[in-house]
Structures are given as C-alpha cells and as structure tokens.
Design a protein around this motif. Sequence first.
Motif, PDB file in Angstrom:
ATOM      1  N   THR A 158      13.580  -2.560   9.358  1.00 45.15           N
ATOM      2  CA  THR A 158      12.509  -2.471   8.191  1.00 45.15           C
ATOM      3  C   THR A 158      11.609  -3.657   8.428  1.00 45.15           C
ATOM      4  OG1 THR A 158      14.101  -1.618   6.807  1.00 45.15           O
ATOM      5  CG2 THR A 158      12.330  -2.505   5.630  1.00 45.15           C
ATOM      6  N   TYR A 159      11.717  -4.694   8.585  1.00 40.20           N
ATOM      7  CA  TYR A 159      10.960  -5.838   8.715  1.00 40.20           C
ATOM      8  C   TYR A 159       9.848  -5.729   9.803  1.00 40.20           C
ATOM      9  CZ  TYR A 159       9.330 -10.450   9.439  1.00 40.20           C
ATOM     10  OH  TYR A 159       8.645 -11.969   9.557  1.00 40.20           O
ATOM     11  N   TYR A 160      10.450  -5.061  10.745  1.00 40.76           N
ATOM     12  CA  TYR A 160       9.208  -4.905  11.967  1.00 40.76           C
ATOM     13  C   TYR A 160       8.369  -3.638  11.831  1.00 40.76           C
ATOM     14  CZ  TYR A 160      11.403  -8.879  14.184  1.00 40.76           C
ATOM     15  OH  TYR A 160      11.799 -10.237  14.265  1.00 40.76           O
ATOM     16  N   ALA A 161       8.949  -2.710  10.955  1.00 41.55           N
ATOM     17  CA  ALA A 161       8.457  -1.397  10.727  1.00 41.55           C
ATOM     18  C   ALA A 161       7.245  -1.513   9.438  1.00 41.55           C
ATOM     19  CB  ALA A 161       9.431  -0.506  10.230  1.00 41.55           C
ATOM     20  N   MET A 162       7.474  -2.575   8.631  1.00 42.87           N
ATOM     21  CA  MET A 162       6.860  -2.737   7.331  1.00 42.87           C
ATOM     22  C   MET A 162       5.184  -2.658   7.713  1.00 42.87           C
ATOM     23  SD  MET A 162       8.390  -3.887   3.935  1.00 42.87           S
ATOM     24  CE  MET A 162       7.576  -5.183   3.696  1.00 42.87           C
ATOM     25  N   PRO A 163       4.904  -3.559   8.361  1.00 44.60           N
ATOM     26  CA  PRO A 163       3.539  -3.544   8.576  1.00 44.60           C
ATOM     27  C   PRO A 163       2.748  -2.363   8.964  1.00 44.60           C
ATOM     28  CG  PRO A 163       4.283  -5.283   9.917  1.00 44.60           C
ATOM     29  CD  PRO A 163       5.493  -4.424   9.444  1.00 44.60           C
ATOM     30  N   TYR A 164       3.587  -1.535   9.794  1.00 41.26           N
ATOM     31  CA  TYR A 164       2.800  -0.072  10.327  1.00 41.26           C
ATOM     32  C   TYR A 164       2.956   0.669   9.076  1.00 41.26           C
ATOM     33  CZ  TYR A 164       3.076  -2.427  14.723  1.00 41.26           C
ATOM     34  OH  TYR A 164       2.850  -3.384  15.588  1.00 41.26           O
ATOM     35  N   LEU A 165       4.012   0.670   8.388  1.00 40.89           N
ATOM     36  CA  LEU A 165       4.390   1.757   7.281  1.00 40.89           C
ATOM     37  C   LEU A 165       3.315   1.521   6.315  1.00 40.89           C
ATOM     38  CD1 LEU A 165       8.404   1.632   6.982  1.00 40.89           C
ATOM     39  CD2 LEU A 165       6.605   3.400   7.910  1.00 40.89           C
ATOM     40  N   LYS A 166       3.023   0.151   6.051  1.00 40.13           N
ATOM     41  CA  LYS A 166       1.806  -0.066   4.982  1.00 40.13           C
ATOM     42  C   LYS A 166       0.576   0.271   5.066  1.00 40.13           C
ATOM     43  CE  LYS A 166       3.567  -4.423   2.567  1.00 40.13           C
ATOM     44  NZ  LYS A 166       3.297  -5.771   2.485  1.00 40.13           N
ATOM     45  N   GLN A 167       0.266   0.560   6.531  1.00 33.40           N
ATOM     46  CA  GLN A 167      -1.092   1.072   7.159  1.00 33.40           C
ATOM     47  C   GLN A 167      -1.214   2.733   6.614  1.00 33.40           C
ATOM     48  OE1 GLN A 167      -1.288   0.489  11.144  1.00 33.40           O
ATOM     49  NE2 GLN A 167      -1.110  -1.771  11.129  1.00 33.40           N
ATOM     50  N   ASN A 168      -0.002   3.194   6.446  1.00 36.12           N
ATOM     51  CA  ASN A 168       0.040   4.630   6.296  1.00 36.12           C
ATOM     52  C   ASN A 168       0.612   5.103   4.980  1.00 36.12           C
ATOM     53  OD1 ASN A 168      -1.211   4.971   8.950  1.00 36.12           O
ATOM     54  ND2 ASN A 168       0.870   4.841   9.701  1.00 36.12           N
ATOM     55  N   LYS A 169       0.685   4.212   3.915  1.00 38.75           N
ATOM     56  CA  LYS A 169       1.508   4.679   3.171  1.00 38.75           C
ATOM     57  C   LYS A 169       2.648   5.461   3.418  1.00 38.75           C
ATOM     58  CE  LYS A 169      -2.573   5.216  -0.231  1.00 38.75           C
ATOM     59  NZ  LYS A 169      -2.944   4.064  -0.349  1.00 38.75           N
ATOM     60  N   GLY A 170       3.600   4.753   4.166  1.00 34.92           N
ATOM     61  CA  GLY A 170       4.657   5.344   4.635  1.00 34.92           C
ATOM     62  C   GLY A 170       6.069   5.416   3.962  1.00 34.92           C
ATOM     63  N   ARG A 171       7.072   5.996   4.415  1.00 34.74           N
ATOM     64  CA  ARG A 171       8.347   5.981   3.854  1.00 34.74           C
ATOM     65  C   ARG A 171       9.381   5.455   4.417  1.00 34.74           C
ATOM     66  NH1 ARG A 171       5.405  10.902   3.187  1.00 34.74           N
ATOM     67  NH2 ARG A 171       5.685  12.066   1.235  1.00 34.74           N
ATOM     68  N   ILE A 172      10.280   4.812   3.680  1.00 32.71           N
ATOM     69  CA  ILE A 172      11.622   4.305   4.074  1.00 32.71           C
ATOM     70  C   ILE A 172      12.760   5.127   3.595  1.00 32.71           C
ATOM     71  CG2 ILE A 172      13.083   2.268   4.240  1.00 32.71           C
ATOM     72  CD1 ILE A 172      10.473   0.436   4.010  1.00 32.71           C
ATOM     73  N   VAL A 173      13.748   5.553   4.388  1.00 31.05           N
ATOM     74  CA  VAL A 173      14.941   6.090   4.070  1.00 31.05           C
ATOM     75  C   VAL A 173      15.969   5.457   4.495  1.00 31.05           C
ATOM     76  CG1 VAL A 173      16.140   8.537   4.082  1.00 31.05           C
ATOM     77  CG2 VAL A 173      13.659   8.407   3.900  1.00 31.05           C
TER      78      VAL A 173
END
Length: 284
Positions: free
Chosen positions: A125-140
């Motif tokens: 999650t830590y390393y994915a967050m910057p990219y997820l924030k760029q696209n209004k992404g999702r975490i499951v």
Amino acid sequence: MKADAFRDQVVIVTGASSGIGKALALQLARQGAKVAIAARRLERLEEVAAECRALGGEALVVPTDVTDETQCKALVEKTVAAFGRLDLLIYSAGLAATALFDEFPDLKLFQYTVNVNFYGAVFCTYYAMPYLKQNKGRIVAISSLGGKVALPYNSPYCASKFALDGFYYSLRMELYQSGVSVTMIYPYWVATEFHAAQLNKDSVPRGAARGQDYYTAKTMTAERCAKITLQATYKRRREVLMGPGGLAAWLRVLAPRLLDRLVIKVFLEPAIRRAREAQAKEKS
Ligand SMILES: NC(=O)c1ccc[n+]([C@@H]2O[C@H](COP(=O)([O-])OP(=O)(O)OC[C@H]3O[C@@H](n4cnc5c(N)ncnc54)[C@H](OP(=O)(O)O)[C@@H]3O)[C@@H](O)[C@H]2O)c1
C-alpha cells in the motif's frame, strides 16, 4: 456493474497464484484489465498469466515474497513501468497458523503470519499510494471473518487481520479527499488451498487431503468470492461481510459473552479435538 467495468484498468493482485487471488486475476483479465500478478510460486504465476492472456487481458508476472519490503516496492515499480499507471491494488496474500498460543514453540511463526497478512499489505500500500492517488484508484484487502470476530486457536491470524482493520480504517479517512477508496472483504469459508496450506504449531502444512475436509458442496467457491469482491470494488463499498460475519459482528457489540461461548463451542472445542486426533494418528 458492466461486464467490462475494469477494461484497461491496471491492477496488482497479490496472492494470485491460487484461490481467491487467482480467481480475481482471471475475472479482471476477462474484463480486459491489465493485471500484475504476484506470489512466490513462479510456475503457478506463469500458468495464471497464460490463462489471463487467453481470456483477453494483459498479464505481468512479478514473483514476490510480500514479507520483503524491497520486493513489494519492486512489484509496484515494475507494474507502473510495464503498464504506465496503477488503478487498483488487491491484497489477497495470506495464510494461517493454528494452535493454542502457548503451544507455539517460539514466536517465529506468529511473526511470520503477521508479516504475510499484515506487513505485506502495509508495504504494498505504501508504495502503491502515490500512483493510486493520481487516478482516484482503489485499494482492496481480503481480510476474513477472523478479522471481525476473534477466533481462538488462530491468535496470529486474528491479530494480523484485526491489524488490517486498524490500518485501513485509518487510511480510508486519510484518503477521504483523494478519491481513493478502501474496500475490506471478510470472507467466510472459501474452497481454495488456504486450509491445505494452514500451518500447525511446528510450521507443518495441513496438506491437501486434510485441507479438503473443510469443504462441502455448499462452501463458497473462489470464483463467487472474487465476483462479490469485484462488484464491491467497483461500487467502492466500505466492506463486505460474508456468511455469518454480519451477525457475528453485531453479536460482538451486543452480546460479547454469548458470542465467546458460541465460538468456544462451535470452533475452539472441535479445533482442539481435531488437532489431538491428528497428533494421535501421527504417533500411531
Ligand atoms: N479460503 C478461506 O476459507 C478464507 C476465508 C477467509 C479469508 N481468507 C483470506 O483470503 C485470502 C486468500 O486466501 P485463499 O483462500 O485464496 O488461499 P490460498 O489459495 O492458499 O492463496 C493464498 C495466496 O497467498 C500467497 N502467499 C502466501 N504467502 C505469501 C508470501 N510470503 N508472499 C507472497 N504471497 C504469499 C500464496 O502464494 P504463494 O504460495 O505462491 O506465495 C497464494 O497465492 C487470504 O488473505 C485469506 O486469509 C480465506
């Protein structure tokens, strides 16, 4: 949800070499998603990737031990390097170690369980967050009934899954302005390799034959669990409790002592009996 709701979405699925993670990867591929699939067993991942491609999706195999922060970072970086973005992180890697707490010969297996089920999620999650924030992404996060209601004989598992709640509940609020959603899934029994892989106090897996003992024709399939998960993901639902999870979560609040007594009768006593029988069989 449309049949191709995740088309062209870039998704990381951990625990994708079997069970729920594999079923998620295949369903996403069928929808035309680009999936980065992670787990330790390379051969299994190659097979899943071939199935994903045959279904029309793109697949990237990234062998990853989620207990290693560096490998989790590399998983995210390789995914973004290959597909250019990241829309969805699904954390499905997990295992259970079962014994009474004071039966574990030391605390290595306890820590290992927490590392796989909890810290792996934190790292990814830590390393994915910057990219997820760029696209209004999702975490499951694939948690468990044992992440809502404590199950005796499973203290490392429950500790790790309860920790996921604390972590992701906190994160969900931190992310409230970013558009990134957090969906928690709490499955009940699902017919996968999970129970075969379950470790006893000495880190010995239960094995396929005994693992299958848990399943009946009514046990939820990995495919059904994945379908429910993807629908909830698409709708950005907060959480989905399966089986008796909803009732148990209410009982935990309204009648905790009654719930304890029920769990001891239905879960702890049979678990101890089964373990004693297995030990006796091994000795004879
Ligand atoms: N099945 C159930 O009844 C049930 C019920 C409630 C919750 N869940 C949860 O559902 C999730 C998925 O389990 P499942 O039922 O699909 O079981 P499964 O078939 O045993 O799959 C577990 C996955 O986790 C991966 N994994 C384990 N240790 C890992 C590590 N150190 N690094 C990377 N990957 C690792 C395994 O891959 P490799 O071995 O190839 O690394 C495998 O792909 C788990 O979090 C579990 O707690 C399952």
